[in-house]
Design an enzyme around this catalytic site. Structure first.
Site, PDB file in Angstrom:
ATOM      1  N   LYS A 100       0.847  -1.196   0.000  1.00  0.00           N
ATOM      2  CA  LYS A 100       0.000   0.000   0.000  1.00  0.00           C
ATOM      3  C   LYS A 100       0.874   1.234   0.000  1.00  0.00           C
ATOM      4  O   LYS A 100       1.818   1.333   0.803  1.00  0.00           O
ATOM      5  CB  LYS A 100      -0.893   0.000   1.264  1.00  0.00           C
ATOM      6  CG  LYS A 100      -1.821   1.189   1.357  1.00  0.00           C
ATOM      7  CD  LYS A 100      -3.122   0.939   0.626  1.00  0.00           C
ATOM      8  CE  LYS A 100      -3.920   2.195   0.348  1.00  0.00           C
ATOM      9  NZ  LYS A 100      -3.528   2.870  -0.923  1.00  0.00           N
TER      10      LYS A 100
ATOM     11  N   GLN B 206       7.256   3.833   3.963  1.00  0.00           N
ATOM     12  CA  GLN B 206       5.821   3.486   3.977  1.00  0.00           C
ATOM     13  C   GLN B 206       5.571   2.211   4.798  1.00  0.00           C
ATOM     14  O   GLN B 206       4.523   2.069   5.427  1.00  0.00           O
ATOM     15  CB  GLN B 206       5.337   3.284   2.527  1.00  0.00           C
ATOM     16  CG  GLN B 206       3.825   3.325   2.370  1.00  0.00           C
ATOM     17  CD  GLN B 206       3.267   4.732   2.270  1.00  0.00           C
ATOM     18  OE1 GLN B 206       3.832   5.581   1.608  1.00  0.00           O
ATOM     19  NE2 GLN B 206       2.146   4.988   2.926  1.00  0.00           N
TER      20      GLN B 206
ATOM     21  N   LYS C 197       5.219   1.711  -3.129  1.00  0.00           N
ATOM     22  CA  LYS C 197       5.173   3.056  -3.721  1.00  0.00           C
ATOM     23  C   LYS C 197       5.410   2.918  -5.210  1.00  0.00           C
ATOM     24  O   LYS C 197       6.031   1.949  -5.656  1.00  0.00           O
ATOM     25  CB  LYS C 197       6.270   3.945  -3.129  1.00  0.00           C
ATOM     26  CG  LYS C 197       6.036   5.422  -3.323  1.00  0.00           C
ATOM     27  CD  LYS C 197       5.198   5.974  -2.198  1.00  0.00           C
ATOM     28  CE  LYS C 197       4.728   7.372  -2.442  1.00  0.00           C
ATOM     29  NZ  LYS C 197       4.036   7.915  -1.243  1.00  0.00           N
TER      30      LYS C 197
ATOM     31  N   ASP D 282      -0.097  10.747  -4.638  1.00  0.00           N
ATOM     32  CA  ASP D 282       1.058  11.389  -4.005  1.00  0.00           C
ATOM     33  C   ASP D 282       1.298  12.649  -4.857  1.00  0.00           C
ATOM     34  O   ASP D 282       0.368  13.132  -5.513  1.00  0.00           O
ATOM     35  CB  ASP D 282       2.278  10.445  -3.979  1.00  0.00           C
ATOM     36  CG  ASP D 282       3.396  10.936  -3.054  1.00  0.00           C
ATOM     37  OD1 ASP D 282       3.278  10.779  -1.837  1.00  0.00           O
ATOM     38  OD2 ASP D 282       4.395  11.509  -3.566  1.00  0.00           O
TER      39      ASP D 282
ATOM     40  N   SER E 189      -6.948   5.958   3.581  1.00  0.00           N
ATOM     41  CA  SER E 189      -6.922   5.036   2.441  1.00  0.00           C
ATOM     42  C   SER E 189      -7.313   3.626   2.887  1.00  0.00           C
ATOM     43  O   SER E 189      -8.094   2.937   2.219  1.00  0.00           O
ATOM     44  CB  SER E 189      -5.518   4.975   1.830  1.00  0.00           C
ATOM     45  OG  SER E 189      -5.331   6.025   0.912  1.00  0.00           O
TER      46      SER E 189
HETATM   47  P1  NDP Z   1       0.815  17.829  -4.560  1.00  0.00           P
HETATM   48  O1  NDP Z   1       1.260  17.432  -5.899  1.00  0.00           O
HETATM   49  O2  NDP Z   1      -0.634  18.043  -4.303  1.00  0.00           O
HETATM   50  O3  NDP Z   1       1.581  19.147  -4.080  1.00  0.00           O
HETATM   51  C1  NDP Z   1       2.961  19.166  -3.984  1.00  0.00           C
HETATM   52  C2  NDP Z   1       3.394  20.537  -3.513  1.00  0.00           C
HETATM   53  O4  NDP Z   1       4.768  20.504  -3.194  1.00  0.00           O
HETATM   54  C3  NDP Z   1       3.225  21.600  -4.559  1.00  0.00           C
HETATM   55  O5  NDP Z   1       2.993  22.842  -3.950  1.00  0.00           O
HETATM   56  C4  NDP Z   1       4.565  21.569  -5.250  1.00  0.00           C
HETATM   57  O6  NDP Z   1       4.914  22.760  -5.937  1.00  0.00           O
HETATM   58  C5  NDP Z   1       5.491  21.346  -4.092  1.00  0.00           C
HETATM   59  N1  NDP Z   1       6.693  20.658  -4.581  1.00  0.00           N
HETATM   60  C6  NDP Z   1       6.760  19.432  -5.135  1.00  0.00           C
HETATM   61  N2  NDP Z   1       8.011  19.147  -5.524  1.00  0.00           N
HETATM   62  C7  NDP Z   1       8.729  20.237  -5.212  1.00  0.00           C
HETATM   63  C8  NDP Z   1      10.086  20.560  -5.357  1.00  0.00           C
HETATM   64  N3  NDP Z   1      10.958  19.692  -5.928  1.00  0.00           N
HETATM   65  N4  NDP Z   1      10.496  21.764  -4.890  1.00  0.00           N
HETATM   66  C9  NDP Z   1       9.616  22.643  -4.318  1.00  0.00           C
HETATM   67  N5  NDP Z   1       8.305  22.383  -4.162  1.00  0.00           N
HETATM   68  C10 NDP Z   1       7.875  21.202  -4.603  1.00  0.00           C
HETATM   69  O7  NDP Z   1       1.396  16.703  -3.565  1.00  0.00           O
HETATM   70  P2  NDP Z   1       0.960  16.331  -2.088  1.00  0.00           P
HETATM   71  O8  NDP Z   1       0.493  17.538  -1.370  1.00  0.00           O
HETATM   72  O9  NDP Z   1       0.076  15.160  -2.161  1.00  0.00           O
HETATM   73  O10 NDP Z   1       2.345  15.831  -1.484  1.00  0.00           O
HETATM   74  C11 NDP Z   1       3.223  16.689  -0.755  1.00  0.00           C
HETATM   75  C12 NDP Z   1       4.135  15.853   0.126  1.00  0.00           C
HETATM   76  O11 NDP Z   1       3.321  15.090   1.051  1.00  0.00           O
HETATM   77  C13 NDP Z   1       4.997  14.806  -0.595  1.00  0.00           C
HETATM   78  O12 NDP Z   1       6.212  14.663   0.106  1.00  0.00           O
HETATM   79  C14 NDP Z   1       4.180  13.518  -0.451  1.00  0.00           C
HETATM   80  O13 NDP Z   1       4.994  12.374  -0.546  1.00  0.00           O
HETATM   81  C15 NDP Z   1       3.664  13.702   0.964  1.00  0.00           C
HETATM   82  N6  NDP Z   1       2.491  12.913   1.317  1.00  0.00           N
HETATM   83  C16 NDP Z   1       1.357  12.953   0.580  1.00  0.00           C
HETATM   84  C17 NDP Z   1       0.246  12.217   0.966  1.00  0.00           C
HETATM   85  C18 NDP Z   1      -1.045  12.291   0.239  1.00  0.00           C
HETATM   86  O14 NDP Z   1      -2.012  11.669   0.702  1.00  0.00           O
HETATM   87  N7  NDP Z   1      -1.165  13.025  -0.850  1.00  0.00           N
HETATM   88  C19 NDP Z   1       0.291  11.317   2.135  1.00  0.00           C
HETATM   89  C20 NDP Z   1       1.524  11.399   2.899  1.00  0.00           C
HETATM   90  C21 NDP Z   1       2.574  12.154   2.472  1.00  0.00           C
HETATM   91  P3  NDP Z   1       4.878  22.796  -7.551  1.00  0.00           P
HETATM   92  O15 NDP Z   1       3.427  22.840  -7.902  1.00  0.00           O
HETATM   93  O16 NDP Z   1       5.630  24.000  -7.918  1.00  0.00           O
HETATM   94  O17 NDP Z   1       5.541  21.523  -8.016  1.00  0.00           O
HETATM   95  O1  2IT Z   2       3.045   8.879   1.407  1.00  0.00           O
HETATM   96  C1  2IT Z   2       1.891   8.454   1.621  1.00  0.00           C
HETATM   97  O2  2IT Z   2       1.579   7.949   2.700  1.00  0.00           O
HETATM   98  C2  2IT Z   2       0.895   8.615   0.554  1.00  0.00           C
HETATM   99  N1  2IT Z   2       1.204   9.193  -0.481  1.00  0.00           N
HETATM  100  C3  2IT Z   2      -0.477   8.038   0.720  1.00  0.00           C
HETATM  101  C4  2IT Z   2      -0.489   6.551   0.497  1.00  0.00           C
HETATM  102  C5  2IT Z   2      -1.852   5.927   0.440  1.00  0.00           C
HETATM  103  O3  2IT Z   2      -1.879   4.723   0.091  1.00  0.00           O
HETATM  104  O4  2IT Z   2      -2.856   6.566   0.713  1.00  0.00           O
END
Ligand code: NDP
Ligand code: 2IT
Length: 449
Positions: free
Chosen positions: A93, A114, A129, A169, A381
């Site tokens: 997952k 994870q 992942k 993600d 999830s």
């Molecule tokens: P999104 O794609 O929705 O948003 C990502 C954000 O981070 C954007 O604002 C983006 O800016 C910025 N970003 C991404 N890469 C870079 C970079 N190289 N440098 C600067 N800014 C960057 O992703 P999420 O919000 O879903 O994910 C954000 C973080 O949270 C990640 O680390 C992800 O692994 C983690 N995460 C996500 C989960 C989920 O359920 N979605 C669960 C647990 C963890 P820009 O638009 O300019 O790229």
């Molecule tokens: O980093 C994370 O935990 C996620 N991007 C969410 C994973 C999930 O299966 O909901």
């Protein structure tokens, strides 16, 4: 050197020798393995079974070609991946990331963390992942759809509701999950539980969109509660402006905090009156615009082009990095401590470098590592998988309450485990040991597989 110490060192050296170029994976390994020493000293049976070597090796790596056609008719190709790291506790997952930086090292670090994150939730899920080096920026909706269809055409043969359950993600949200699900269904059959983070209209869970951001805030809520404190009047720096950041901001403000920043890869916003979360949602979720649009529409907002929010010299109480890995380095960690930050809660995965994380811990910052603090997303999830099996959709209040309860359990597991090993407030050690213990017991009980 104790037995456990030299064992851990040996495994670390072997991994560095095998994959010297996998920088991010080795960083996750170098954070995790040393915290296992006190645990192995107490539980030598795991060392005797060589479990650290086993758990550091993915069960399976899948890499494939993703051909797709852009709007001009050009043939394009990207790399697709799925890392099936550990299935001791349940089906693999973890999310799918679409970003040009995606490579094997980044996905291996994410899948490795994870495993322990999913274990901490207490729900029956293993660790995985995947993703692609596809860049969704500037792509039309039909390009996104064609890419997702091609990606799933290959991925479908490797996943299933009891085998491997991807989610979103970076670069993968409800729209992408919808297209991916449609193609899976066409190729296989109706199986709602094969993906999570689905839109609410077809088997998604309420509160999944909000879950990661809310969860990172709930984690700190329980931590502050222990200190007889709360969010009221706290000044907060948030990075990112995607799914995790938006809902961290929303919950922080609901609980009385003043969030003054959000960012993206082009710059950051400072809004001293507090980030307007409905405007942020309109810009990012509905119009899919950049943060410059926020500054254009909100008078009190300043936009700092080309700068990292972590170089911004301003006082703050709390920091929530919610963008990406290694966004905070040692110098930036020093600046946060100098400016009064007492708690760092990682909505993103591994946003602090090893040196930054060590600096936080050594300087008394309550540092909440991603694998614990951002477990809210995968928690909901897993609740979505339960709802899909039941063919029912639970109400928001029920899901939100379960999320809060599980984040409290995770916080308490980190806190109590750290204390048990004489490292009070070292939530990295707490999360790693509490997460690993369950996986290790299951691996031992299942034999050498
Ligand atoms: P999104 O794609 O929705 O948003 C990502 C954000 O981070 C954007 O604002 C983006 O800016 C910025 N970003 C991404 N890469 C870079 C970079 N190289 N440098 C600067 N800014 C960057 O992703 P999420 O919000 O879903 O994910 C954000 C973080 O949270 C990640 O680390 C992800 O692994 C983690 N995460 C996500 C989960 C989920 O359920 N979605 C669960 C647990 C963890 P820009 O638009 O300019 O790229
Ligand atoms: O980093 C994370 O935990 C996620 N991007 C969410 C994973 C999930 O299966 O909901």
């Amino acid at each position: 050197m104790s037995d456990a110490k030299s064992y851990v060192k040996k495994i670390q050296e072997q991994l560095h020798e095998k994959d010297p170029n996998q920088k991010e994976f080795l960083q996750a390994i170098d954070e995790f393995l040393p915290t296992m020493v006190p645990f192995l000293e107490k539980h030598p049976e795991f060392e005797e079974a060589n479990l650290l070597a086993l758990v550091s090796e993915p069960e399976r790596l899948i890499q494939f070609r993703v051909p797709w056609q852009d709007d001009k008719g050009n043939w394009q190709v990207n790399r697709g991946y799925r890392i099936q790291f550990n299935s001791a506790l349940g089906p693999y997952k973890g999310g799918l990331r679409f970003h040009p930086s995606v490579n094997l090292s980044i996905l291996k670090f994410l899948a490795f963390e994870q495993i322990f994150k999913n274990s901490l939730t207490g729900l029956p899920i293993g660790g995985g992942k995947g993703g692609s080096d596809f860049d969704p920026k500037g792509k039309s909706d039909s390009e996104i759809m064609r890419f997702c269809q091609s990606f799933m055409t290959e991925l479908a043969r490797h996943i299933g509701p009891d085998l491997d359950v991807p989610a979103g993600d970076i670069g993968v949200g409800g729209r992408e999950i919808g297209y991916l699900y449609g193609t899976y269904k066409r190729l296989k059959q109706y199986d709602a539980g094969v993906l999570t983070g689905k839109p609410l209209g077809f088997w998604g869970s309420k509160v999944r969109t909000e879950a990661t951001g809310y969860g990172a805030v709930y984690f700190v809520k329980h931590l502050l509660n222990d200190l007889k404190d709360d969010f009221n009047g706290k000044k907060v720096i948030v990075s990112g402006s995607g799914n995790v950041a938006i809902y961290a901001v929303e919950k922080l403000q609901e609980l009385g905090a003043n969030v003054v920043t959000v960012s993206d890869s082009n710059g950051f916003i400072y809004d001293e009156t507090g980030i307007d979360v409905s405007l942020l949602k309109e810009i990012k979720e509905v119009k899919r615009q950049r943060l410059t649009a926020y500054a254009e529409q909100k008078e009190s907002a300043q936009y700092f082009a080309g700068q990292s929010v972590w170089d911004f010299d301003t006082s703050a109480d709390l920091a929530f990095p919610c963008a990406t890995q290694n966004e905070i380095d040692l110098e930036q960690a020093k600046l946060l401590v100098k400016n009064g930050v007492k708690v760092v809660s990682e909505g993103a995965n591994m946003p602090s470098t090893l040196e930054a994380a060590e600096y936080f811990i050594e300087n008394g910052v309550l540092y909440c590592p991603g694998k614990a603090a951002n477990a809210g997303g995968v928690t909901v999830s897993a609740l979505e998988m339960s709802q899909n099996s039941q063919r029912l959709q639970w109400e928001s209040e029920e899901v939100d309450q379960k999320l809060d309860d599980i984040m409290k359990n995770i916080y308490e597991a980190c806190r109590d485990t750290a204390k048990e090993y004489g490292e009070e407030n070292n939530f990295v050690l707490g999360a790693n040991i509490a997460g690993f213990e369950k996986v290790a017991k299951a691996m031992l009980a299942q034999g050498l597989v």
